[in-house]
Design a protein around this motif. Structure first.
Motif, PDB file in Angstrom:
ATOM      1  N   ALA B   9       0.839  -1.189   0.000  1.00 14.10           N
ATOM      2  CA  ALA B   9       0.000   0.000   0.000  1.00 14.10           C
ATOM      3  C   ALA B   9       0.873   1.238   0.000  1.00 14.10           C
ATOM      4  N   CYS B  10       0.455   2.251  -0.748  1.00 12.68           N
ATOM      5  CA  CYS B  10       1.125   3.551  -0.712  1.00 12.68           C
ATOM      6  C   CYS B  10       1.058   4.058   0.735  1.00 12.68           C
ATOM      7  N   ALA B  11       2.200   4.516   1.254  1.00 10.97           N
ATOM      8  CA  ALA B  11       2.251   4.892   2.672  1.00 10.97           C
ATOM      9  C   ALA B  11       1.386   6.106   2.971  1.00 10.97           C
ATOM     10  N   HIS B  12       0.970   6.845   1.931  1.00 13.38           N
ATOM     11  CA  HIS B  12       0.131   8.015   2.200  1.00 13.38           C
ATOM     12  C   HIS B  12      -1.343   7.741   1.898  1.00 13.38           C
ATOM     13  N   ALA B  33       4.148  10.928  -7.282  1.00 10.63           N
ATOM     14  CA  ALA B  33       4.983  12.025  -6.786  1.00 10.63           C
ATOM     15  C   ALA B  33       4.223  12.882  -5.778  1.00 10.63           C
ATOM     16  N   GLY B  34       2.924  13.029  -6.000  1.00 13.38           N
ATOM     17  CA  GLY B  34       2.114  13.858  -5.119  1.00 13.38           C
ATOM     18  C   GLY B  34       2.129  13.353  -3.689  1.00 13.38           C
ATOM     19  N   CYS B  35       1.862  12.063  -3.526  1.00 13.65           N
ATOM     20  CA  CYS B  35       1.849  11.466  -2.194  1.00 13.65           C
ATOM     21  C   CYS B  35       3.226  11.595  -1.545  1.00 13.65           C
ATOM     22  N   GLU B  36       4.287  11.392  -2.355  1.00 11.61           N
ATOM     23  CA  GLU B  36       5.636  11.446  -1.822  1.00 11.61           C
ATOM     24  C   GLU B  36       5.959  12.858  -1.337  1.00 11.61           C
ATOM     25  N   THR B  37       5.476  13.857  -2.076  1.00 12.93           N
ATOM     26  CA  THR B  37       5.719  15.251  -1.688  1.00 12.93           C
ATOM     27  C   THR B  37       5.052  15.554  -0.354  1.00 12.93           C
ATOM     28  N   VAL B  38       3.788  15.103  -0.208  1.00  8.85           N
ATOM     29  CA  VAL B  38       3.084  15.348   1.047  1.00  8.85           C
ATOM     30  C   VAL B  38       3.844  14.705   2.199  1.00  8.85           C
ATOM     31  N   ARG B  54      -3.308   8.836  12.618  1.00 11.85           N
ATOM     32  CA  ARG B  54      -4.478   8.908  11.743  1.00 11.85           C
ATOM     33  C   ARG B  54      -5.228   7.569  11.754  1.00 11.85           C
ATOM     34  N   ASP B  55      -6.518   7.633  11.418  1.00 11.00           N
ATOM     35  CA  ASP B  55      -7.362   6.434  11.488  1.00 11.00           C
ATOM     36  C   ASP B  55      -7.305   5.602  10.216  1.00 11.00           C
ATOM     37  N   GLY B  56      -6.914   6.210   9.101  1.00 12.53           N
ATOM     38  CA  GLY B  56      -6.899   5.455   7.851  1.00 12.53           C
ATOM     39  C   GLY B  56      -6.007   6.174   6.863  1.00 12.53           C
ATOM     40  N   PHE B  57      -6.057   5.754   5.639  1.00 13.59           N
ATOM     41  CA  PHE B  57      -5.214   6.408   4.641  1.00 13.59           C
ATOM     42  C   PHE B  57      -5.748   7.797   4.324  1.00 13.59           C
ATOM     43  N   ALA B 100      -6.318  13.385  13.463  1.00 16.51           N
ATOM     44  CA  ALA B 100      -4.955  13.681  13.024  1.00 16.51           C
ATOM     45  C   ALA B 100      -4.965  14.626  11.826  1.00 16.51           C
ATOM     46  N   CYS B 101      -5.988  14.486  10.956  1.00 13.01           N
ATOM     47  CA  CYS B 101      -6.101  15.379   9.801  1.00 13.01           C
ATOM     48  C   CYS B 101      -6.326  16.819  10.269  1.00 13.01           C
ATOM     49  N   VAL B 102      -7.188  16.987  11.294  1.00 10.80           N
ATOM     50  CA  VAL B 102      -7.451  18.312  11.844  1.00 10.80           C
ATOM     51  C   VAL B 102      -6.153  18.908  12.363  1.00 10.80           C
ATOM     52  N   TRP B 103      -5.427  18.083  13.101  1.00 12.43           N
ATOM     53  CA  TRP B 103      -4.160  18.505  13.683  1.00 12.43           C
ATOM     54  C   TRP B 103      -3.189  18.948  12.603  1.00 12.43           C
TER      55      TRP B 103
END
Lengths: 46, 793
Positions: B9-12, B33-38, B54-57, B100-103
């Protein structure tokens, strides 16, 4: 009792200081979302 | 998410990635590349704990357009310039999935140059940002959020300006307390009759100075309200209030020159009390607005669209009919459309209210908001997201919020009579006293009449009673969204109730099965997330049946699961509304009967409410009539779509009935919004909870009855308080007209009348406890709670 002329403004100034603190708290948004703080408790490291 | 061998799975974002042969297992892989940049952004800023918590991807980053946030129209609705030159603006962070997203989004915005303060709300995902417009722009802050993979969107509702009301209340309270202290000295001096004139002058002037901000700043809403009412040739409750304030202040100015007690303490106290009530009401409305925001937050904010050269992520509002969406497991469909490719189990409980995921394949229609439980779909969009089901639900909620409350309407209906009466009494007093004595003697009496006629108790009665009622209901498990909902609840005369998840638990349980068959099915279903699978596994575990290891488990498009156990192919497929068929090597072996179990307190609660009951469900009519007879409901109908449920409610209302609607699914949301009072079971869909007037957070129906009892008590207290307030005002005006009211008496009457009103309100809790204890047979839990509460006191 002429001391009242000093004491009266003094006590009002003291109370006004608390009012200023309250107004600043409101303006900084501390009362905007009262439920949010409870959820943030679960977040450590803040 | 399952991966084929050689894939990770993509880590992001979690999309499958083909892993290089030499990849170490603990090195994260990225799909693009987008996920890697984030991920690099998160790592470089030291925000690594986002991935741990975070709870999920997370959503894949998209190049969302953010210029719109700088437009004048956007600024007018959602940005406010502050006194210090900064701008406070709001936008909703779409795609937020967990705390975690809010944070993360809050951190990212805070770190931008020019940002003074950033705050993302957990409940509504709305970011409130204060920034320096010379350093940065809102569009670049929105772009920051977009670069993390979230979608910045316009919030649904403009913020209510309630900060000003709070500051007004603070100022009024400050003035009231100080003026009261000074007035105690004035009254004592008057009583002894030996206060030196210069001290009396000092106190009079000091209280005039202190009362001035209360009148010219805090009381502004009352003056503005009465001015607006008068301009429209109306008399609202603000008119007598503003009149009394003006008279008291004018009298105070006169007394400062003469020296002596005025009504300034009554005045400041009155303003503080009334503003307190206003703030309470505003808070209730804000909570309702936030709830509406939460409904819309359930709609996805971005979408993957298939294009000629692959898949592109765009914002949901850019989705047009004709586009093909690619939706994978865990994703949501953002627009109503038709499946062109693939097969999946989708959860459409927000439309149907039934918990079981539905199998869809090519040619089937899927509504917006449908969540893919397993599988993947290509969906051709038929209706743009703005007109989709979820958007319509949001629209319904918004229009409901705009409606005026019945209590306010009642008070406004009394207001003209009240004002006319006061003015008449004042005129009569003036004429009477001028004839009997002279104008200088008459004026103070007229002032006293106008002062005690101020409807303070009347204005306070409703908010305090409602606040206590809401608390009393909450302690019994029913969360009432606003005071108006509580008063409406007392007026209902018809109960429309949903079946699945309301009268029943909403999740199926195994009713009858052969243990060997059950063990076989449980072995297969272990780890499958379908509610039926959970019921089978749960029952097998309860009976401690041996669970074997199953291989090659896969879902069958059209319903069911298949897998290999001990060398034979076993399948579990649906067979009728409440049965599943277990087959071994293609040959049917046995059936497992499932049923949605009725809540044990359902019959008692429905009986205790003493209302005509209509059972309306989207479920199979056979099942609905079985449940209806079990609970003792004569009028039951099944197989209804959300629109039909809504029509049932609207029809009943057209016939002059006040409908109490109890339900749980988001498919109930329109009916719930239309009903006089909507009650949502808390385990139900998010949208239903957001639309409801009352939310029950316990797995029980008893709180519905408790809330009804509270509402009846509140209604009684409201009537009592209104009667008292009117009698008080009438009596006080009468006394004043005969010259028996002095500033001291007014200063005593004002708080005493307010305390009596508040005391009546507090009695709601005690009376509710007693009423619930009386209905012991129907309400065992309430009675026990009541007994415990009494024992505790």
């Amino acid at each position: 009792m002429d001391i009242l002329i000093v004491l009266l403004p003094l006590s009002v100034t003291l109370a006004a200081a608390f009012l200023v603190l309250f107004v600043r708290a409101v303006r900084s948004g501390q009362f905007d979302d009262l439920d949010d703080g409870a959820r943030r408790l679960l977040d450590d490291d803040r | 998410m399952t991966q084929k061998p050689g894939e990770r799975a993509c880590a992001h974002c979690g999309a499958p990635v083909r892993a290089p042969v030499d990849a170490a297992p603990d090195v994260p892989l990225y799909c693009c590349a987008g996920c890697e940049t984030v991920a690099a952004l998160v790592r470089d800023n030291g925000w690594q704990r986002f991935y741990d918590e975070r709870d999920g991807f997370s959503p894949r980053p998209s190049g969302a357009l953010t210029e719109v946030f700088d437009s004048p129209a956007y600024a007018a609705a959602h940005a406010h310039e502050q006194a210090d030159g900064t701008v406070e603006a709001r936008f909703r962070v779409g795609g937020v999935r967990c705390a975690a997203c809010v944070w993360l989004s809050e951190r990212a915005i805070s770190c931008q140059p020019g940002v003074v303060d950033a705050h993302v709300s957990y409940g509504t995902n709305v970011a409130t940002v204060r920034y320096d417009p010379r350093t940065t722009r809102l569009s670049s802050l929105a772009a920051t959020v977009a670069s993390l993979g979230y979608t910045p969107v316009e919030p649904t509702l403009a913020r209510h300006a309630d900060r000003d009301d709070l500051v007004r209340l603070g100022v009024a309270a400050f003035c009231a307390m100080n003026v009261m202290l000074i007035h105690i000295a004035i009254y004592l001096g008057e009583a002894r009759g030996d206060m030196a004139a210069r001290y009396l002058a000092l106190f009079s002037w000091a209280s005039l100075v202190l009362a001035t901000p209360a009148v010219f700043y805090s009381a502004v809403p009352f003056f503005r309200g009465s001015w607006q009412a008068l301009r429209h040739r109306l008399l609202s409750m603000d008119v007598p209030v503003a009149l009394a304030i003006a008279v008291m202040y004018a009298h105070g100015v006169a007394m400062a020159f003469v020296g002596g007690a005025g009504y300034l303490d009554s005045l400041t106290m009155l303003v503080a009390f009334l503003l307190g009530g206003r703030v309470l009401v505003a808070q209730g409305r804000d909570r309702a607005a936030n709830a509406a925001e939460a409904v819309l937050a359930t709609a996805p904010d971005d979408a993957d669209v298939r294009t000629s050269d692959g898949v592109r992520t765009i914002a949901a509002r850019e989705v047009m009919p004709g586009m093909v969406l690619v939706v994978g497991a865990g994703g949501r469909v953002c627009a109503d459309g038709r499946v062109t490719h693939g097969g999946a189990f989708v959860d459409i409980s927000h439309v149907t209210g039934e918990a079981a995921p539905v199998a869809v394949g090519a040619g089937d229609r899927v509504p917006s908001g449908a969540a893919i439980v397993s599988g993947a779909l290509d969906v051709r969009v038929e209706v743009a997201p703005a007109e989709s089901t979820v958007a319509r639900i949001g629209e319904l909620v918004r229009s409901a919020l705009d409606e005026r409350s019945p209590v306010t309407r009642l008070v406004d209906r009394v207001a003209p009579w009240f004002t006319a009466g006061v003015l008449l009494a004042a005129a009569a007093t003036l004429v009477g006293w001028t004839i009997a004595t002279d104008l200088t003697t008459a004026l103070p009496v007229v002032v006293a009449v106008l002062v005690v006629a101020c409807p303070c108790a009347l204005a306070l009665a409703a908010p305090t009673t409602l606040a206590v009622g809401i608390g009393a209901a909450a302690r019994r498990g029913a969360f009432v969204r606003s005071g108006d909902a509580l008063t409406s609840l007392a007026a209902v005369d018809t109960l429309v109730i949903d079946k699945t998840g309301t009268i029943t638990f909403g999740t199926p349980r195994v009713r009858a099965a052969d243990p060997d068959t059950l063990a076989l099915a449980a072995s297969l279903e272990l780890g499958v997330r379908h509610p039926v699978a959970r019921a089978i596994v749960g029952e097998a575990e309860r009976l401690r049946l041996p669970i074997a290891r199953a291989y090659d488990v896969e879902s069958i498009p059209g319903g069911g699961v298949r897998g290999t156990i001990d060398g034979s192919v076993v399948s579990v497929t649906p067979d009728g509304p409440e049965t599943v068929l277990v087959s071994v090597d293609g040959a049917p072996r046995d059936r497992i009967a499932l049923a949605d179990v009725v809540r044990p307190d359902a019959a008692a609660t429905v009986g205790a409410l003493r209302l005509p009951v209509l059972l309306r469900s989207g479920d199979h009519p056979e099942v609905v009539s079985r449940v209806a007879s079990e609970v003792g409901i004569a009028d039951a109908r099944g197989g209804l779509r959300p629109e039909e449920k809504l029509a049932e409610v609207v029809d009943a209302q057209r016939a002059g009935r006040h409908v109490l609607f109890v339900g749980d699914g988001a498919n109930d949301a329109p009916a719930m919004a239309a009903a006089t009072v909507g009650v949502a079971m808390g385990e139900g869909a998010h949208a239903a909870i957001a639309t409801a007037d009352v939310v029950v957070l316990e797995p029980s129906l008893a709180p519905v009855h408790a809330a009804r009892v509270v509402s009846l008590e509140v209604q009684r207290a409201l009537k009592l308080n209104a009667r008292f307030a009117i009698v008080y005002n009438f009596g006080a005006v009468l006394l004043a007209a005969f010259g028996l009211i002095t500033p001291l008496i007014s200063a005593l009457l004002m708080p005493i009348s307010s305390l009596i009103v508040v005391g009546n309100a507090l009695a709601v809790e005690r009376r509710t406890r007693r009423s619930l204890a009386r209905g012991e047979a129907a309400e065992p839990r309430g009675a026990v709670l009541g007994a415990v509460a009494v024992g505790g006191v």
